[in-house]
Each structure stands twice: as structure tokens, then as C-alpha cells.
Design a protein around this motif. Structure first.
Motif, short mmCIF file in Angstrom:
data_model
loop_
_atom_site.label_atom_id
_atom_site.label_comp_id
_atom_site.label_asym_id
_atom_site.label_seq_id
_atom_site.Cartn_x
_atom_site.Cartn_y
_atom_site.Cartn_z
N ASP A 142 0.86 -1.18 0.00
CA ASP A 142 0.00 0.00 0.00
C ASP A 142 0.90 1.24 0.00
N ASN A 177 -0.82 4.60 1.19
CA ASN A 177 -1.45 4.52 2.51
C ASN A 177 -2.95 4.82 2.46
N ASN A 204 -5.16 2.22 2.27
CA ASN A 204 -5.74 0.93 2.66
C ASN A 204 -6.18 0.09 1.47
N SER A 205 -5.51 0.30 0.34
CA SER A 205 -5.76 -0.49 -0.85
C SER A 205 -4.41 -0.93 -1.42
N ASN A 213 0.17 -8.53 4.79
CA ASN A 213 -0.87 -7.54 4.58
C ASN A 213 -1.94 -8.21 3.73
N PRO A 214 -3.19 -8.22 4.09
CA PRO A 214 -3.76 -7.53 5.24
C PRO A 214 -3.85 -8.39 6.50
N PRO A 247 -7.34 -0.34 12.92
CA PRO A 247 -6.08 -0.70 12.24
C PRO A 247 -4.87 -0.14 12.97
N LYS A 284 1.75 -2.10 5.02
CA LYS A 284 0.59 -1.41 4.45
C LYS A 284 0.95 -0.89 3.08
#
Length: 443
Positions: free
Chosen positions: A132, A135, A137-138, A366-367, A418, A443
Motif C-alpha cells: 500500500d 497509505n 488501505n488499498s 498484509n492484510p 487498524p 501497508k
């Protein structure tokens, strides 16, 4: 009688010197067997194996424990690097692949493996990574392209392309971690033609040279080798015939092996379960698979008959508390699994029924990561698994009562919020015994 007793003691404490690794062929007919990965693709609680066939133009997954062969794609020219991640965040693990001959980065959507293109034209893409970067969250995708000398990242979900370096001569391998512990995901890369190992500091991608004279710098692995809570860099140099690690933050070079003929894939893990991070590697010119025992890097031969050995992966495939090693041979067309014999490593080899075991996969993750534990059958006390940050603050705790099972940690605290990326300590406390393992959340 005295001589007999002495002889027995010598055998017990020297058994690791004669350790044998038993080889199982997962596949002996994958043309140009190249890169391997491990993940539970069918969500049955058992780790499967994923591999690419460079000459077969194929992406394959092998279903554990029988290693039934399933084709994901058989028409991706010179399929090379392969990663596994829930790219569309729907709960299924997808497969991401670099097609070095096709000049493409693609991903396959589980469970039907529909192919989606991330980049249709990236010249000589060699290796990829998932992280990620922004940052949000994808998960994003990174790539190194040998012929176009590029280091790039693709922003999900539209896969907008961003340049990190467009003049990295012979870009080869790539990884993404928070190298400077500032909360941003940085990028590490090797360049074959310019003999470089570098890291790029996010968010402006400032280049820091780790080594500018590592002849035909090839593969990378990132791990905390010296157990000082920062991430070090391990690299193989094809023409240098060398595997070395670089100590963060000074990047002092420490040689692991200066006489390995044509090193390619490398992997770092505590192979002998003694608390130190060891290194596994392959040598293509001698058809060999090795592991190096930390801290003195004693070299142990696993196999010397895997023609043009190319890649290596370490994982506890069968969840027995001991690591197995996988390797590919490009000219041998094989994917092989090596499991050490019951008398493999000195005092750690005769399993004590009162000894607790702890491992997790994947690591880094991750995740989420699956934490595997093994408890004595006669131990009926309540057992806790706790997650601590490096300040010693407890962030999450699980209570378990099973003799042998697993839990999944998704990188959140006890309230479900998180946590930041970084190094965490996973502690298993049985009431009588305690064991701790370092895990890395990305992340």
C-alpha cells in the motif's frame, strides 16, 4: 560402557552436521520452472504452492497435500515473478504475475482466474511487489523492468502508473518496506547492468545507494538479520558469485557466501528454529540448493541435482512447526519440496511433547496473517496469544484452548482499529512456557 555412552552423546549433538533433506517432486514437467510462492488459495486451511513456467508461458497452482495441478494461465509469454494477495479485497487471494516476454503485468481474479491487465506494455518486466504505497488501505502493485530500466508503481484500483526511477539500468528485483521506520513504505531495488543495490525514500523517491559495485546485482530479500528492530537488505550478485547482507542504517556489507556459482533466488527465515534468521539460496551453475546457518553462515547443502536452480522459498508447508524449503529448476523443469529428516537439527529435532511451537504465514503480511501454534496435549491451562508493539504495549490478545490450531490476525488492535505498519511481537503464553516471534505488518 563408557565408550558407548560417549559415542551416543556425539551422535546426538552432531546430528545436524549430517542432516538429510528428503525431496518430493511437486511437478517434474513445468517447462522453465521459474518463481514460486506459497498461499492457501482455496481457503481450506492448507498452504498450496504457486509457480510460473518461463518456457511454458504458464501460471500454475498446486493443491496441497496431493499437489494436484491447476492451470491459472498457459498463455502468458515468459511468465516470471508471481505474488499472491487479495488485490480486489473481496476475501479471496488473487494471483499477480509479471510476463517478461509479454511485457505485461497482470492479475488473476480468484476463484475463476479471470485475467486483468495492470500494464499492457512494460518492456522486459522482471519482478513485482505488492504494498500500500499511498497509505489508502488499498494494495498497489510495483514493478521492475529490465529493458526499459524502470522502477514503477501502479495505483489501485485504476492502475495509474507512477515512476519511481526511469533510468535504473537493467532493473531486476524489487521490494517495498518501511526501511527508515518513518511510517512510509520505501522501495528497494537491484540493477543488473549498473551493479547497484539501492533504496528509494518515500514519498519523493530519493535514491540512496546501498552498494554500487555488486556485479550483476540480482535478487533481494528484506529481513531483520541482526535482530536490532530495523530491516536489513540481503542480495545475490550473479557475476559476483556472492550473497551478502547490508546492515541498516549504515549499510555495512557482510558477506554470507563469496563462492556461490551463479546465485539466484534467496530467502531469509529461521530455518533451524534457534532464534536466528538464516538464509536459503540456489546456485544455478552448480544446480544446488543451500541454506546458511546464522550467525556464522555455515553453508549446508540441501540438493546438488536441480538443473539450473532458479528460485527458493521457505515455509512451514505442513504446519508441523518446522520449515520446509521449495526450489525450482529452469532446465530441470521441476518444482521440488524439501523436508528435513526427523534427526535434522540437533536438540530441536526430537520433538518434546511438552514444548510449545509458534509460527505465522505470511511474514511480512498484509492484510492478515495466520498464526499457527502447537501445544502439549496434556496442557489444559488457558493459553493466550498476545500482540505487542516494540514499546512493549499490548495491542491485541487472543484466548485459545485447543491443542493445535491457528488464529488469524488482521493487523488491528483489541478494539478492531487498524494498527500502523511495523514490527510486532507475537507472544504465546501457555502458563508454563512462553515463546515469542517477530512479525512484520505492511501497508
Amino acid at each position: 560402557m563408557k565408550i558407548y555412552n560417549i559415542f551416543i552423546v556425539i551422535i546426538i549433538f552432531s546430528s545436524h552436521l549430517f542432516c538429510e533433506w528428503n525431496r518430493t517432486l511437486i511437478d517434474d514437467d513445468l517447462e522453465g520452472a521459474s518463481i514460486i510462492n506459497v498461499a492457501d488459495l482455496n481457503n481450506d486451511g492448507i498452504l498450496d504452492v504457486i509457480a510460473t513456467g518461463h518456457y511454458a508461458d504458464a501460471v500454475i497452482w498446486y493443491e496441497a497435500p496431493t499437489w494436484s495441478k491447476h492451470i491459472i494461465d498457459d498463455d502468458l509469454d515468459a511468465a516470471e515473478d508471481v505474488k499472491v494477495h487479495d488485490l480486489d479485497q473481496d476475501g479471496d487471494l488473487d494471483v499477480i504475475v509479471a510476463g517478461s516476454g509479454a511485457d505485461m503485468v497482470v492479475w488473476y481474479e480468484a476463484p475463476d482466474w479471470e485475467r486483468h491487465t495492470i500494464d499492457p506494455s512494460i518492456d522486459g518486466v522482471s519482478h513485482i511487489w505488492i504494498a500500500d504505497i499511498n497509505n489508502d488501505n488499498s494494495p498497489d502493485v510495483l514493478a521492475a523492468a529490465f529493458h526499459s530500466d524502470e522502477i514503477v508503481w501502479y495505483e489501485s484500483p485504476q492502475w495509474s502508473k507512477h515512476n519511481i526511477d526511469s533510468n535504473f539500468d537493467g532493473a531486476e528485483d524489487i521490494a517495498a518496506f518501511d526501511i527508515d521506520n518513518d511510517g512510509d513504505i520505501d522501495v528497494v531495488a537491484t540493477a543488473w547492468n549498473s551493479n547497484k543495490v539501492v533504496w528509494y525514500e518515500a514519498p519523493n523517491w530519493i535514491e540512496h545507494v546501498v552498494d554500487q559495485n555488486f556485479s550483476q546485482a540480482y535478487r533481494l530479500f528484506i529481513a531483520d538479520i541482526d535482530n536490532d528492530d530495523d530491516l536489513d537488505i540481503i542480495a545475490s550478485g550473479w557475476d559476483a558469485d556472492e550473497i551478502s547482507w547490508y546492515e541498516n542504517p549504515s549499510w555495512t556489507k557482510q558477506i554470507i557466501d563469496a563462492e556461490i556459482d551463479g546465485p539466484q533466488g534467496i530467502f531469509a527465515e529461521d530455518i533451524d528454529n534457534d532464534g536466528d534468521i538464516d538464509v536459503a539460496a540456489v546456485a544455478s551453475f552448480t544446480d544446488a540448493v543451500y541454506w546458511y546457518e546464522a550467525p556464522d553462515w555455515t553453508r549446508h547443502l540441501i540438493d546438488n541435482d536441480i538443473d539450473a536452480a532458479h528460485d527458493v522459498f521457505v515455509s512451514d508447508i505442513d504446519n508441523d512447526g518446522y520449515y520446509e524449503i521449495l526450489a525450482t529448476g529452469v532446465d530441470a523443469n521441476i518444482v521440488a519440496l524439501y523436508k528435513r529428516s526427523p534427526l535434522g537439527f540437533g536438540n530441536n529435532t526430537l520433538e518434546d511433547p511438552d514444548e510449545i511451537q509458534l509460527s505465522n504465514y505470511p511474514n511480512p503480511f498484509n492484510p492478515s496473517t495466520t498464526i499457527y501454534y502447537s501445544l502439549p496435549y496434556e496442557n489444559e491451562e488457558r493459553v493466550n496469544i498476545s500482540i505487542f508493539n516494540l514499546k512493549g504495549q499490548k495491542k491485541h490478545q487472543f484466548s485459545i484452548c485447543s491443542n493445535q490450531s491457528s488464529i488469524v490476525w488482521d493487523g488491528t488492535n483489541q478494539s478492531g482499529k487498524p494498527l500502523p505498519s511495523g514490527i510486532y511481537l507475537c507472544c504465546l503464553n501457555s502458563g508454563k512456557q512462553q515463546i515469542t516471534k517477530k512479525i512484520i505488518f505492511l501497508k
